[in-house]
Design a protein around this motif. Structure first.
Motif, short mmCIF file in Angstrom:
data_model
loop_
_atom_site.label_atom_id
_atom_site.label_comp_id
_atom_site.label_asym_id
_atom_site.label_seq_id
_atom_site.Cartn_x
_atom_site.Cartn_y
_atom_site.Cartn_z
N ARG A 46 -24.21 5.22 -2.73
CA ARG A 46 -24.12 3.80 -1.97
C ARG A 46 -23.67 4.15 -0.62
NH1 ARG A 46 -22.92 -1.63 -2.99
NH2 ARG A 46 -23.68 -1.17 -5.28
N TRP A 48 -21.49 2.88 2.12
CA TRP A 48 -20.34 1.90 2.39
C TRP A 48 -20.27 1.51 3.72
CZ3 TRP A 48 -18.74 -0.14 -2.12
CH2 TRP A 48 -18.91 0.68 -3.30
N ASP A 49 -20.24 0.19 3.97
CA ASP A 49 -19.69 -0.07 5.36
C ASP A 49 -18.54 0.08 5.63
OD1 ASP A 49 -22.65 -1.25 5.84
OD2 ASP A 49 -21.89 -2.56 4.31
N SER A 51 -14.32 1.34 4.20
CA SER A 51 -13.76 2.24 2.81
C SER A 51 -12.01 2.07 3.34
CB SER A 51 -14.16 3.65 3.03
OG SER A 51 -13.61 4.48 1.95
N GLY A 235 -15.64 -0.24 -5.51
CA GLY A 235 -15.43 -1.12 -4.51
C GLY A 235 -15.97 -2.51 -4.76
N THR A 237 -18.55 -5.68 -3.11
CA THR A 237 -19.55 -6.32 -1.97
C THR A 237 -19.05 -7.80 -1.54
OG1 THR A 237 -21.14 -7.69 -3.39
CG2 THR A 237 -21.49 -5.34 -3.20
N ASN A 246 -20.64 -3.73 2.06
CA ASN A 246 -20.18 -2.77 1.12
C ASN A 246 -18.99 -2.02 1.45
OD1 ASN A 246 -22.72 -3.43 -0.70
ND2 ASN A 246 -23.68 -1.88 0.75
N ILE A 247 -17.70 -2.35 0.77
CA ILE A 247 -16.41 -1.97 0.78
C ILE A 247 -15.93 -0.99 -0.10
CG2 ILE A 247 -14.11 -2.53 1.64
CD1 ILE A 247 -15.01 -5.23 2.57
N GLU A 248 -15.82 0.29 -0.02
CA GLU A 248 -15.46 1.04 -0.98
C GLU A 248 -13.84 1.08 -1.13
OE1 GLU A 248 -15.68 5.89 -1.81
OE2 GLU A 248 -15.49 5.13 0.28
#
Lengths: 553, 335
Positions: A46, A48-49, A51, A235, A237, A246-248
């Motif tokens: 994935r 991630w945008d 984190s 994470g 979305t 997407n945030i981890e």
């Protein structure tokens, strides 16, 4: 405590929100589907945008202390909230913090208290506020009262030193009120003693100073979890500006979304009567949409201690205090200077004496003693009123009064005090008034003859001095002097009293009774402890933030 | 696509009120359609009113985007979905503003169009008769300033008013009060201006005489049907009145605060049908006949016990009332 339409220009009413959703949300829905198809849950690849160690969903009374605490324990933190500003319902609250255990302000006031006393009080069998509590949660709550109070003080929250109480199940005074935030432009409901602003604004300051990143207008869409019952949460979305990001969360995701009261479908799981006509307190600023519960349940989470929701204790359902507007919740008034006023549309007419009105249901008939505010009143208000197209829920409730009542109450029954767009009507006669009542929730017009007879009968009770129908004590005033008024007075829903099952460490538990690794919940989305107000949100926000920060990534 | 030889039908459908007040404006929503699905949105409709006046209703402006024309003729292009048909219906719908005649009764509007060629196909003429019941304007009533209670045999005055749903001036119209058997107790005519604060409630004051016997009475205000510029229905509205025996004794009630003994002003004192409010000294006086009563006090924000008393002579009582917690859960804290 985070839910809301995402900017000041967007109406948060259900109807308008739906339009907004259909016009602008469709792309979001498609994008979510695309993201999930492209990157199945648990996919290691994935992209991630963003984190962080801990991702907190909701910048309210649970989310902010979670963020501060996680930072205190060394975790990097991202907070997302779909609203344009922080605070959730906490910024509109009275700031009454129900923490005890013998903290410094209690000691200063000469109040003897202990953690054990807090536990004993809030596991009492003789009050429905405490009867259905998960005692494992209450034990932690009790033990964390003093540390949480100290945490607030250390992070700059200011309290007035006058104790209030004992309240509800508590046996000693425990409630202390925060000082209202001093910057008027940062208030949502200025001028109305919404001292909770001093709590959440100060926690926001602390969170930012300690390095937590707060992403506003970011709406959590899903929780990303590895496959399988042992799969850990990776994470979330979230949608922002029409895009999915997407945030981890390397250590944990903390659900602090504020409850489900505003989600009609969800709240009817517990009480089918709670249909669409019942507004949610703190709208239009903040919407309790059950987003956190739904996202967690989609990956297997369980609800817990659901008896609390229908125990008929506390403030799950409230009597409208400010009639003639859509959102007349007891302690909240949006004055014209509020940034929400263009959505709220009216302040409402604050009722000082329930002798001045009668309540009628959608059939035009009285249904209960207007001076009562108990759950018996709500049961009667939500009773079947004979409308075959509306079997569940009682439909709109209207306060009927006359010119004399308006004079006694010193009301000015016109905008900005009332909302004539479906929530307030006036007429020269009672029969004409009935014909004017139009509202999307009013399924059929009220018969002028029926309403006339309702008023005539009540006036007869006033003349005789006895309410033969509902025993309203000393019915005082006839409704007879023109003009006449009908004001929206439908009960308003407030507290969410059940939610996701968690461990005492605020870890979310699945439907098999197993912890979902890396998922936490605090605040009104958490089930198991239904104390009204801010304290449980603060305590379990801290507990979740601390536990998540200490997890191994 | 070729022009067919067997014409399609033109179907006219209308949706509107079944009943309208005389002279009122109303709207018919008219749909013109072809059972085969041809696009008839461009067809003009002729409307013939009950008085035989005719008007042509042009097609509605096309919506944007214009829904695609359904396939037509020979069963070709059956792929028009329900949503598409609905969109076409919406596009073809037109709002036809009409005005009701001033004669009460059933009236018929005729909607028609001639034979035409649309979507490259011949269509037959269409006709629809739309009956609408025309009724008089409604009236409604108010009765107020009814003294309570009224002593047997005494004269008293009440205010009565009538309102035309169309806002007509009802000055000079007769109005009456009748007893439960329909006998007229008082009558008069409405005055020449609306009651303050109302838009068109014309009113007058009527003087009545209380019955000789005590009790609760249900009377009615009656407003007969009238022909103003437009016909109006009559209306009737009941009201209740408490008639009591002549007073014999004076009851003096002093209302004070439980903790401070301070007098409570503007507390409502009720003794059955009898009522009074306390003044600045916390005192209220009621003149009542002999009897046993429940004495009730009402003051918002206070709790007061119900006190049973027997009146057989002049009597003075003091009632202590206690504040109740403010209903507002946050009001305990005032900044």
């Amino acid at each position: 405590m985070d839910k809301h339409a995402t900017d000041r220009g967007r109406a948060a009413s259900g109807k308008v929100s739906r339009r907004v959703f259909l016009s602008t949300g469709a792309a979001g829905v498609t994008l979510v589907g695309t993201a999930q198809e492209a990157m199945p849950q648990g996919a290691a690849q994935r992209n991630w945008d963003r984190s962080a160690d801990v991702v907190v969903v909701g910048a309210g009374v649970a989310g902010l202390p979670a963020a501060v605490t996680a930072r205190d324990h060394g975790a990097s933190v991202i907070v997302v909230d779909e609203n344009y500003d922080i605070g959730g319902r906490g910024i509109l609250s009275g700031g009454r913090v129900h923490l005890g255990g013998g903290h410094a302000l209690q000691q200063k006031a000469g109040i003897k208290d202990s953690a054990d006393q807090v536990f004993a009080d809030w596991t009492r069998h003789d009050t429905p506020d405490a009867r259905y509590s998960d005692r494992d949660l209450v034990r932690v709550f009790a033990d964390e009262n003093v540390p949480t109070f100290n945490f607030l003080v250390e992070n700059g929250v200011k309290f007035n030193e006058r104790p209030i109480g004992p309240e509800r199940a508590s046996t000693v005074p425990r409630t202390f009120v925060t000082v209202e935030w001093p910057i008027p432009s940062q208030l949502i409901a200025p001028g109305r003693g919404r001292n909770g602003s001093g709590l959440v604004r100060q926690l926001e300051v602390a969170a930012r100073q300690k390095g937590a990143e707060i992403l506003l207008q970011h709406e959590m869409k899903s929780i990303v979890r590895e496959p399988g019952r042992a799969g850990k949460v990776l994470g979330i979305t979230a949608s922002h500006d029409g895009k999915i990001i997407n945030i981890e969360a390397r250590k944990g995701v903390i659900i602090a979304t504020g409850g489900h009261t505003g989600n009609v479908n969800f709240r009817r799981i517990f009480d089918p009567r709670l249909t669409e006509e019942y507004q949610q307190a703190c709208m239009p600023y903040v919407h309790q949409g059950a987003d956190g519960e739904l996202a967690a349940m989609e990956i297997g989470a369980s609800l817990w201690a659901t008896a609390n929701q229908t125990a008929e204790a506390g403030a799950a359902i409230t009597k409208t205090r400010h009639v003639g507007c859509r959102w007349g919740y007891a302690t909240l008034v949006y004055q014209p200077e509020s940034p929400m006023f263009h959505l709220a549309k009216a302040t409402g007419l604050t009722v000082a004496d329930w002798q001045d009105v009668i309540f009628i249901n959608q059939a035009g008939r009285r249904f209960w003693n207007e001076a009562d505010g108990s759950y018996k009143f709500f049961a009667a208000a939500m009773a079947y009123s004979g409308e075959p197209s509306k079997l569940n829920g009682g439909g709109p409730i209207w306060a009927i009064f006359d010119a004399d009542a308006a004079a006694r109450e010193k009301w000015s029954p016109k905008p900005p005090h009332v909302d004539p767009d479906g929530f307030f009507f006036s007429a020269d006669t009672i029969a004409e008034l009935a014909s004017k009542i139009r509202n999307p929730h009013q399924k059929q017009p009220i018969s002028g003859a029926v309403l006339q007879e309702t008023v005539n009968r009540y006036n007869g009770f006033v003349a005789a001095g006895i309410d033969q129908d509902f025993k309203k004590p000393n019915p005082m005033y006839k409704i007879e002097t023109p003009p006449f008024y009908a004001a929206w007075s439908t009960p308003i829903l407030h507290d969410t009293l059940t939610g996701l099952r968690t461990t005492p460490s605020a870890e979310v538990v699945d439907i098999h009774g197993e912890v979902i690794p890396g998922l936490y919940c605090a605040g009104e989305s958490q089930g198991g402890f239904a104390q009204h107000g801010l304290a449980r949100c603060l305590v379990f926000g801290r507990v979740a933030g601390r536990h998540a920060a200490k997890r191994t990534a | 696509m070729s022009v067919g030889t067997s014409p399609h039908a033109t179907v006219i459908a209308a949706e509107g009120p079944a009943e309208v007040a005389v002279g009122a404006e109303f709207v018919l929503k008219v749909l013109v359609s072809c059972p085969a699905g041809c696009d008839l949105s461009g067809i003009a409709i002729e409307v013939m009113a009950p008085d035989n006046a005719t008007a042509t209703v042009d097609p509605p402006a096309p919506l944007s985007p214009t829904p695609p024309s359904p396939a037509c003729g020979g069963g070709q292009g059956s792929g028009t979905g329900e949503a598409r048909e609905e969109a076409a219906d919406i596009a073809a719908a037109r709002r036809v503003p009409l005005k009701a005649p001033i004669q009460v009764g059933e009236h018929v509007w005729c909607l028609s169009c001639g034979a035409h060629k649309s979507s490259d196909w011949h269509h037959g003429a269409g006709l629809l008769r739309v009956p609408v019941r025309i009724r008089p304007h409604e009236t409604s009533l108010a009765v107020w300033a009814i003294p309570s209670p009224v002593v047997t045999g005494r004269p008293f005055a009440i205010k009565v008013g009538a309102k035309s749903a169309a806002g007509f001036d009802l000055t000079g119209m007769p109005i009456a009060v009748c007893d439960g058997a329909g006998a007229v107790l008082a009558s008069g005519v409405l005055g020449d201006g609306p009651w303050p604060g109302t838009t068109a409630l014309y009113w007058t004051e009527l003087t009545l005489t209380a019955p000789a016997k005590a009790g609760m009475f249900s009377w009615s205000v009656e407003f007969a049907a009238v022909d103003l510029a437009l016909p109006h229905q009559g209306s009737s509205s009941r009201f209740s009145i408490a008639i009591v025996d002549p007073p014999e004794h004076r009851l003096t009630v002093k209302v004070v605060a439980q903790e401070t003994a301070a007098p409570i002003e503007n507390a409502q004192v009720r003794l059955g049908a009898y009522r009074a409010a306390t003044g600045g000294s916390g005192l209220a006086e009621l003149m009542v006949p002999k009897g046993a009563y429940d004495l009730n006090i009402w003051k918002s924000g206070y709790h007061a016990p119900t006190t049973s008393i027997v009146i057989d002579a002049d009597l003075a009582v003091e009632i202590a009332i206690t504040p109740t917690p403010e209903e507002n859960p946050d009001a305990a804290w005032q900044m």
